[in-house]
Design a protein around this motif. Structure first.
Motif, short mmCIF file in Angstrom:
data_model
loop_
_atom_site.label_atom_id
_atom_site.label_comp_id
_atom_site.label_asym_id
_atom_site.label_seq_id
_atom_site.Cartn_x
_atom_site.Cartn_y
_atom_site.Cartn_z
N ALA A 142 -22.09 -40.86 -70.22
CA ALA A 142 -21.14 -41.64 -69.57
C ALA A 142 -19.91 -41.02 -69.34
O ALA A 142 -19.33 -40.33 -70.32
CB ALA A 142 -21.04 -43.10 -70.09
N GLU A 143 -19.31 -40.70 -68.19
CA GLU A 143 -18.04 -39.96 -67.78
C GLU A 143 -16.93 -41.23 -67.58
O GLU A 143 -15.94 -40.93 -68.00
CB GLU A 143 -18.26 -39.42 -66.60
N GLU A 144 -17.14 -42.32 -67.18
CA GLU A 144 -16.37 -43.29 -66.84
C GLU A 144 -16.64 -44.51 -67.33
O GLU A 144 -16.42 -45.65 -66.49
CB GLU A 144 -15.80 -43.26 -65.17
N GLY A 145 -17.40 -44.90 -68.24
CA GLY A 145 -17.73 -46.02 -68.75
C GLY A 145 -19.09 -46.84 -68.13
O GLY A 145 -19.55 -47.74 -68.37
N GLU A 146 -19.51 -46.04 -67.26
CA GLU A 146 -21.05 -46.52 -66.56
C GLU A 146 -22.03 -46.53 -67.54
O GLU A 146 -21.97 -45.91 -68.50
CB GLU A 146 -21.25 -45.59 -65.36
#
Length: 127
Positions: A108-112
């Motif tokens: 996950a890169e942005e909380g996805e």
């Protein structure tokens, strides 16, 4: 009327040897695992109904944590889910259906949430 009973354990963080890329294959990576098990229901649950008429939800937690071999590399997270499902079906004949959701936290890169949901009913279980 149709009654349904689902036992649930959600949001477990478990380190599992899994992955296909070289950076994933040498160390365990964190997975967020949630498990739901549909049970055959009793006709009625009164205040004195024993646990034997249901299932201990700690068995779900065990299947998704300690029940996953620490020394086995699962190439796909699908095989992790499959292992959890098989464990629960073997544990108890009252388990009619199992759903496992796995999120790969390390990518996950942005909380996805990136992952899979697998559901199998006992009728469709492999022999």
């Amino acid at each position: 009327m149709t009654d349904t009973l689902w036992l649930e354990v959600t949001g477990l963080t478990v380190d599992v040897l899994t992955g296909i890329y070289s950076e994933e294959t040498h160390l365990p990576q964190p997975l967020r695992i949630s498990v739901r098990a549909k049970l055959a229901m009793a006709d009625h649950y009164d205040p004195t109904t024993p646990l034997s008429r249901s299932k201990n939800y700690m068995h779900l937690k065990f299947a998704a944590t300690e029940g996953i071999p620490k020394d086995v590399h699962f190439v796909l997270i699908e095989s992790v889910a499959d292992h959890i499902i098989d464990t629960l079906f073997l544990q108890d004949e009252k388990v009619e259906e199992v759903e496992v959701k796995i999120v790969k936290l390390a990518i996950a890169e942005e909380g996805e949430e990136i992952g899979i949901t697998m559901r199998r009913s006992r009728l469709g279980a492999r022999k």
